[in-house]
Design a protein around this motif. Structure first.
Motif, PDB file in Angstrom:
ATOM      1  N   MET A  89      -4.462  -1.481  -9.712  1.00 40.63           N
ATOM      2  CA  MET A  89      -4.831  -1.970  -8.266  1.00 40.63           C
ATOM      3  C   MET A  89      -3.283  -1.708  -7.780  1.00 40.63           C
ATOM      4  SD  MET A  89      -6.867  -3.795  -5.993  1.00 40.63           S
ATOM      5  CE  MET A  89      -6.029  -5.698  -5.835  1.00 40.63           C
ATOM      6  N   LEU A  90      -3.383  -0.680  -6.678  1.00 48.44           N
ATOM      7  CA  LEU A  90      -1.639  -1.046  -6.502  1.00 48.44           C
ATOM      8  C   LEU A  90      -1.549  -1.637  -4.509  1.00 48.44           C
ATOM      9  CD1 LEU A  90      -0.599   3.255  -6.986  1.00 48.44           C
ATOM     10  CD2 LEU A  90       0.479   1.054  -8.721  1.00 48.44           C
ATOM     11  N   GLU A  91      -0.338  -2.471  -4.430  1.00 51.11           N
ATOM     12  CA  GLU A  91      -0.197  -3.467  -4.442  1.00 51.11           C
ATOM     13  C   GLU A  91       0.002  -2.515  -2.288  1.00 51.11           C
ATOM     14  OE1 GLU A  91      -0.338  -5.495  -0.830  1.00 51.11           O
ATOM     15  OE2 GLU A  91      -1.130  -6.301  -3.143  1.00 51.11           O
ATOM     16  N   SER A  92      -1.150  -1.855  -1.698  1.00 52.61           N
ATOM     17  CA  SER A  92      -0.849  -1.930  -0.538  1.00 52.61           C
ATOM     18  C   SER A  92      -0.350  -0.638   0.066  1.00 52.61           C
ATOM     19  CB  SER A  92       0.671  -2.239   1.115  1.00 52.61           C
ATOM     20  OG  SER A  92      -0.429  -4.272   1.042  1.00 52.61           O
ATOM     21  N   PHE A  93      -0.890   0.035  -1.272  1.00 53.41           N
ATOM     22  CA  PHE A  93      -0.621   1.586  -1.584  1.00 53.41           C
ATOM     23  C   PHE A  93      -1.934   2.445  -0.598  1.00 53.41           C
ATOM     24  CE2 PHE A  93      -0.347   5.693  -3.267  1.00 53.41           C
ATOM     25  CZ  PHE A  93       1.038   5.919  -4.219  1.00 53.41           C
ATOM     26  N   ASP A  94      -1.407   3.755  -0.142  1.00 58.90           N
ATOM     27  CA  ASP A  94      -2.201   4.645   0.601  1.00 58.90           C
ATOM     28  C   ASP A  94      -1.449   5.596   0.843  1.00 58.90           C
ATOM     29  OD1 ASP A  94      -4.367   5.439   1.665  1.00 58.90           O
ATOM     30  OD2 ASP A  94      -3.771   4.934   3.999  1.00 58.90           O
ATOM     31  N   ASP A  95      -1.804   7.147   0.871  1.00 60.01           N
ATOM     32  CA  ASP A  95      -1.572   8.002   0.884  1.00 60.01           C
ATOM     33  C   ASP A  95      -0.762   8.621   2.555  1.00 60.01           C
ATOM     34  OD1 ASP A  95      -0.507  11.223   0.527  1.00 60.01           O
ATOM     35  OD2 ASP A  95      -2.136  11.672   0.202  1.00 60.01           O
ATOM     36  N   LYS A 141      -2.672  12.245   4.336  1.00 61.98           N
ATOM     37  CA  LYS A 141      -3.626  12.269   5.361  1.00 61.98           C
ATOM     38  C   LYS A 141      -4.251  12.211   6.441  1.00 61.98           C
ATOM     39  CE  LYS A 141      -5.842   7.999   4.413  1.00 61.98           C
ATOM     40  NZ  LYS A 141      -6.902   7.236   2.951  1.00 61.98           N
ATOM     41  N   TYR A 142      -2.960  11.733   7.063  1.00 65.94           N
ATOM     42  CA  TYR A 142      -3.357  11.049   8.386  1.00 65.94           C
ATOM     43  C   TYR A 142      -2.424  12.002   9.621  1.00 65.94           C
ATOM     44  CZ  TYR A 142      -4.542   6.432   6.798  1.00 65.94           C
ATOM     45  OH  TYR A 142      -5.297   5.717   5.851  1.00 65.94           O
ATOM     46  N   GLY A 143      -1.145  12.688   9.236  1.00 64.56           N
ATOM     47  CA  GLY A 143      -0.577  13.948   9.435  1.00 64.56           C
ATOM     48  C   GLY A 143       0.329  13.490   9.873  1.00 64.56           C
ATOM     49  N   THR A 144       0.980  11.774  10.131  1.00 68.05           N
ATOM     50  CA  THR A 144       2.143  11.281  11.249  1.00 68.05           C
ATOM     51  C   THR A 144       2.684  10.314   9.603  1.00 68.05           C
ATOM     52  OG1 THR A 144       2.875  10.327  12.862  1.00 68.05           O
ATOM     53  CG2 THR A 144       0.352   9.772  12.345  1.00 68.05           C
ATOM     54  N   PRO A 145       3.830   9.483  10.381  1.00 67.27           N
ATOM     55  CA  PRO A 145       4.804  10.149  10.238  1.00 67.27           C
ATOM     56  C   PRO A 145       4.829  11.050   9.605  1.00 67.27           C
ATOM     57  CG  PRO A 145       5.846   8.144   9.485  1.00 67.27           C
ATOM     58  CD  PRO A 145       3.737   8.229   8.988  1.00 67.27           C
ATOM     59  N   THR A 146       5.658  12.723   9.505  1.00 67.88           N
ATOM     60  CA  THR A 146       6.183  12.952   9.105  1.00 67.88           C
ATOM     61  C   THR A 146       7.414  12.529   7.664  1.00 67.88           C
ATOM     62  OG1 THR A 146       6.639  14.676  10.993  1.00 67.88           O
ATOM     63  CG2 THR A 146       8.004  15.492   8.945  1.00 67.88           C
ATOM     64  N   LEU A 147       6.907  13.668   6.908  1.00 65.59           N
ATOM     65  CA  LEU A 147       7.347  12.517   5.614  1.00 65.59           C
ATOM     66  C   LEU A 147       8.085  13.468   5.070  1.00 65.59           C
ATOM     67  CD1 LEU A 147       4.695   9.746   4.439  1.00 65.59           C
ATOM     68  CD2 LEU A 147       6.644   9.672   5.676  1.00 65.59           C
ATOM     69  N   LEU A 177      -2.647  -5.427 -11.776  1.00 65.97           N
ATOM     70  CA  LEU A 177      -2.687  -5.671  -9.729  1.00 65.97           C
ATOM     71  C   LEU A 177      -1.234  -5.740  -9.992  1.00 65.97           C
ATOM     72  CD1 LEU A 177      -2.796  -6.067  -7.263  1.00 65.97           C
ATOM     73  CD2 LEU A 177      -3.442  -8.321  -7.557  1.00 65.97           C
ATOM     74  N   THR A 178      -0.113  -4.445  -8.773  1.00 64.33           N
ATOM     75  CA  THR A 178       1.303  -4.666  -8.694  1.00 64.33           C
ATOM     76  C   THR A 178       1.533  -6.123  -8.052  1.00 64.33           C
ATOM     77  OG1 THR A 178       1.194  -2.778  -7.255  1.00 64.33           O
ATOM     78  CG2 THR A 178       1.355  -1.852  -9.506  1.00 64.33           C
ATOM     79  N   TYR A 179       2.806  -5.523  -7.135  1.00 67.64           N
ATOM     80  CA  TYR A 179       3.371  -6.764  -6.673  1.00 67.64           C
ATOM     81  C   TYR A 179       4.220  -5.733  -5.821  1.00 67.64           C
ATOM     82  CZ  TYR A 179       4.717 -10.362  -3.468  1.00 67.64           C
ATOM     83  OH  TYR A 179       5.782 -11.017  -2.816  1.00 67.64           O
ATOM     84  N   GLN A 180       4.635  -4.779  -6.129  1.00 67.62           N
ATOM     85  CA  GLN A 180       5.474  -3.947  -5.342  1.00 67.62           C
ATOM     86  C   GLN A 180       4.750  -3.778  -4.578  1.00 67.62           C
ATOM     87  OE1 GLN A 180       8.557  -2.138  -7.983  1.00 67.62           O
ATOM     88  NE2 GLN A 180       8.130   0.340  -5.784  1.00 67.62           N
ATOM     89  N   GLY A 181       4.871  -3.479  -2.974  1.00 67.64           N
ATOM     90  CA  GLY A 181       4.249  -2.586  -1.933  1.00 67.64           C
ATOM     91  C   GLY A 181       3.674  -3.869  -1.124  1.00 67.64           C
ATOM     92  N   HIS A 182       4.432  -5.035  -1.164  1.00 70.04           N
ATOM     93  CA  HIS A 182       3.287  -6.374  -0.545  1.00 70.04           C
ATOM     94  C   HIS A 182       4.311  -6.633   0.346  1.00 70.04           C
ATOM     95  CE1 HIS A 182       2.050  -9.931   0.502  1.00 70.04           C
ATOM     96  NE2 HIS A 182       0.856 -10.581  -0.338  1.00 70.04           N
ATOM     97  N   GLY A 183       4.046  -6.956   1.794  1.00 70.41           N
ATOM     98  CA  GLY A 183       4.887  -6.936   2.915  1.00 70.41           C
ATOM     99  C   GLY A 183       5.021  -8.299   3.152  1.00 70.41           C
ATOM    100  N   ASN A 242      11.300   1.459   4.490  1.00 68.36           N
ATOM    101  CA  ASN A 242      11.280   0.105   2.935  1.00 68.36           C
ATOM    102  C   ASN A 242       9.670   0.600   2.802  1.00 68.36           C
ATOM    103  OD1 ASN A 242      13.183  -1.502   2.909  1.00 68.36           O
ATOM    104  ND2 ASN A 242      13.267  -2.293   4.838  1.00 68.36           N
ATOM    105  N   TYR A 243       9.197   0.839   3.360  1.00 69.12           N
ATOM    106  CA  TYR A 243       7.295   0.678   2.794  1.00 69.12           C
ATOM    107  C   TYR A 243       7.138   1.999   1.784  1.00 69.12           C
ATOM    108  CZ  TYR A 243       2.209   1.794   2.469  1.00 69.12           C
ATOM    109  OH  TYR A 243       1.382   2.452   1.978  1.00 69.12           O
ATOM    110  N   PHE A 244       7.715   3.355   2.731  1.00 65.61           N
ATOM    111  CA  PHE A 244       7.718   4.564   1.926  1.00 65.61           C
ATOM    112  C   PHE A 244       8.751   4.828   0.796  1.00 65.61           C
ATOM    113  CE2 PHE A 244       6.175   5.384   5.966  1.00 65.61           C
ATOM    114  CZ  PHE A 244       4.074   6.461   5.267  1.00 65.61           C
ATOM    115  N   GLY A 245      10.458   4.395   0.721  1.00 66.50           N
ATOM    116  CA  GLY A 245      10.453   3.981  -0.358  1.00 66.50           C
ATOM    117  C   GLY A 245      10.449   3.032  -1.535  1.00 66.50           C
ATOM    118  N   SER A 246       9.247   2.581  -1.674  1.00 68.17           N
ATOM    119  CA  SER A 246       8.572   1.814  -2.104  1.00 68.17           C
ATOM    120  C   SER A 246       6.990   2.924  -2.999  1.00 68.17           C
ATOM    121  CB  SER A 246       8.092  -0.181  -1.741  1.00 68.17           C
ATOM    122  OG  SER A 246       7.281  -0.455  -2.584  1.00 68.17           O
ATOM    123  N   VAL A 247       6.938   3.502  -1.761  1.00 69.01           N
ATOM    124  CA  VAL A 247       5.573   3.868  -2.545  1.00 69.01           C
ATOM    125  C   VAL A 247       6.218   5.511  -3.401  1.00 69.01           C
ATOM    126  CG1 VAL A 247       4.322   6.385  -1.800  1.00 69.01           C
ATOM    127  CG2 VAL A 247       3.890   3.832  -0.687  1.00 69.01           C
TER     128      VAL A 247
END
Length: 623
Positions: A264-270, A273-279, A412-418, A448-453
């Motif tokens: 289980m990846l901490e706070s991980f989502d793709d 699928k939302y189309g925003t923000p542009t990455l 369970l990962t910890y990285q990604g925890h806000g 910071n979030y997407f760099g972690s992802v």
């Protein structure tokens, strides 16, 4: 008649109303002081973290002091008015209040787990615990016994007044009336969570430390509410047992016993699928490549930006309504143990977080690696991040595999925890290439979030590459626990234009959905005769293990089969909102068939939470 009157006892002329009032004030004062002494001793033993500072903190929040001392005083008064003897009431009060406090003190020393009301209902487990540990007497305990003896002597020699029946009845009635508002205060969630917050010396994410921060008597009484696991409406135990018996649990065939590694990846989502923000496309490039060779789908969680343990335990148990898990509880790890699997896991964070060190044992894990018992030398005692964690997972896999049995792991990962800092970036810049006008703080949070992802995706891809070459058949399950925190009051979500109004279908899915994938190496595909690609169903976490078993071609235990029938009709049960997905549509009103299935499911999961069935899987550890 005159002679008889002369021999009647005459009132003592010295026993004036003032002297009488002073006498009872003296008796009452000594008794109240002795009861307060019991309460204070309880607080001394409750303060197991930074004792002096913690003890002082109880009185810096007068409500904490009151809710610990008042119940002790009221218990003593109740016993006094019932028995009519101050000494007896004092000793019984001390035995109850300090006996429970000392029991909690020992439990904290041995297991870092305080005494809860529910523990009193687990007599067998309590006996197991006392049999496993060597109790001892400390100097503080000896001093407490001396003080208790002094209190009893003071009452015995200096407070010998006895009330008649009428004032005792009036006193008992008044004390009962006083107990009612105090009891209501101990049970009130807002009082517990907000008004008595005492986080200066603790980590607020540790349930054990939060308990300690509030003393003992008060949090113990508050735990009465959490011990109440009320059955669903119309519940009948015999009916639930008969319903479950209509399914026959199935073993995993020997030639189909492949290992399962879940992560289980901490706070991980793709977010693509939302189309925003542009990455920058590189953010999810590695993850999308893994999805392309896996079964993938949306996971509709019950949580947002926190509460990781909900997704975790729904996945591990198949329950949509979670119990306290303070004793051995039916779960899928227990099922794997019954099938001869080695059942372990790892989390590069602290064992006390969500009380996993105790609850994971009750969920069937034979070993679980935390900072304290494994990762500390690699992290200097701190939490661990994914570059270290995934490398260690490979070593742990090799160690588990060497035992010669198939393996089930939940990691369970910890990285990604806000939260993610808004004044600097950790992973560099440039992950967000949207041209809209973000503030620098918003842009820092996003990077910071997407760099972690991005970093997690690289480590995850390398982990999968290792298992491509693994000769042992292995299935890997990966899923996100919840969406990330992105600014206070979801300010960054608002800045990127993502609708989080979960009163609408779009906002609901944006708020609660993450992703999952189920991947198999070539050896597992060959053993199971399946290709492990394609789109999986949208499910809530309690049904995710069903999807894994379906992918492997396993039928599983009777409970899983029963839950699978519900999943086929109602694959999403969202407990916070009371919403469901049926026939592909989000709804709060199920069809008659869907409603009937969910009601049966509620009955079955309550029964399965209560009736532990795996005592013979192998030795059940003492709770």
């Amino acid at each position: 008649m005159k002679q008889i009157f002369l021999f009647q006892k005459q009132p003592d002329p010295r026993w004036t109303p003032a002297r009488k009032a002073l006498f009872w004030a003296w008796n009452g004062g000594i008794f109240l002081c002795s009861l307060l002494g019991i309460g204070l001793l309880s607080l001394v033993f409750a303060a197991v973290i930074d004792q002096k500072a913690m003890l002082l903190s109880y009185f810096q929040n007068p409500l904490i002091a009151f809710l610990n001392l008042a119940p002790v005083v009221l218990l003593g008064l109740l016993l006094y008015f019932l028995l009519g003897r101050a000494g007896a009431a004092y000793l019984i009060t001390a035995g109850i209040a300090l006996g429970l406090t000392i029991a909690s003190w020992f439990k904290l020393q041995f297991r870092n787990d305080p005494l809860m009301f529910e523990d009193l209902l687990l007599i067998k487990e309590a006996g197991n615990m006392t049999g496993r540990y060597q109790l001892f007497l400390t100097k503080t305990m000896v001093l407490a016994l001396v003080l208790l003896a002094a209190g009893w002597l003071a009452l015995h020699f200096c407070a010998r007044g006895r009330l008649s029946l009428r004032p005792r009845f009036l006193g008992l009635s008044l004390t009962v009336l006083l107990c009612l508002p105090v009891w209501d205060m101990t049970q009130d969630s807002y009082t517990y969570d907000a008004l008595t917050a005492n986080n200066g010396l603790i980590n607020q994410w540790s349930a054990t430390q939060v308990y300690v921060s509030k003393g003992f008597v008060y949090p113990f009484l508050h735990s009465v509410s959490s011990a109440q696991d009320d059955p669903p409406p119309g519940y009948d135990e015999d009916e639930a047992a008969a319903l479950l018996s209509t399914w026959e649990g199935q073993d995993i065939p020997e030639d189909k016993k492949v290992s399962v590694i879940s992560i289980m990846l901490e706070s991980f989502d793709d977010f693509t699928k939302y189309g925003t923000p542009t990455l920058d496309p590189k953010v999810y490039e590695a993850y999308h490549a893994l999805e392309a060779e896996s079964i993938t789908g949306d996971l509709i969680t019950n949580i947002f930006a926190g509460g990781t343990v909900d997704s975790e335990r729904c996945f591990l148990t198949g329950f949509s309504e979670l119990g306290s898990f303070r004793s051995p509880s039916n779960s899928y790890p227990w099922y794997f143990r019954s099938q001869g699997y080695t059942v372990t896991g790892a989390h590069p964070c602290y064992a006390w977080f969500y009380n996993r060190e105790n609850i994971n044992v009750n969920l069937g894990f034979q070993d679980y690696r935390f900072v304290e018992n494994y990762f500390s030398p690699l992290t200097d005692g701190g939490v661990g991040y994914d570059d270290m964690f995934f490398s260690e997972l490979i070593k742990l896999w090799e160690a588990d595999k060497a035992l010669g049995k198939p393996v089930f792991q939940y990691n369970l990962t910890y990285q990604g925890h806000g939260p993610y800092e808004d004044d600097k970036t950790w992973w560099g810049d440039g992950y967000v290439v949207d041209d809209r006008d973000y503030t620098q703080a918003e842009l820092n949070i996003l990077n910071n979030y997407f760099g972690s992802v991005y970093d997690t995706s690289q480590d995850l891809a390398a982990f999968f590459d290792y298992f491509r070459e693994e000769e042992e058949p292995v299935v890997i399950v990966v899923f996100g626990d919840h969406n990330p925190w992105l600014g206070d009051s979801n300010s960054v979500y608002e800045a990127i234009g993502l609708d989080l109004d979960f009163s609408t279908p779009e906002g609901f899915y944006n708020y609660y959905s993450t992703r999952y994938l189920i991947w198999a190496n070539d050896a597992a595909k060959a053993a199971l005769g399946r290709d492990f690609t394609g789109e999986g169903p949208t499910v809530s976490p309690n049904f995710l293990m069903n999807v894994v078993f379906d992918a492997c071609g396993w039928e599983g235990p009777a409970y899983m089969q029963a839950a699978g029938e519900v999943m086929d009709q109602v694959p999403v049960i969202n407990t916070p909102t009371g919403l469901y997905v049926e026939d592909g549509a989000l709804t709060g009103a199920l069809s008659p068939k869907g409603q009937s299935l969910v009601e049966k499911y509620d009955m079955l999961q309550y029964y399965w939470r209560k009736e532990f069935a795996y005592a013979d899987a192998d030795a059940v550890p003492a709770a």
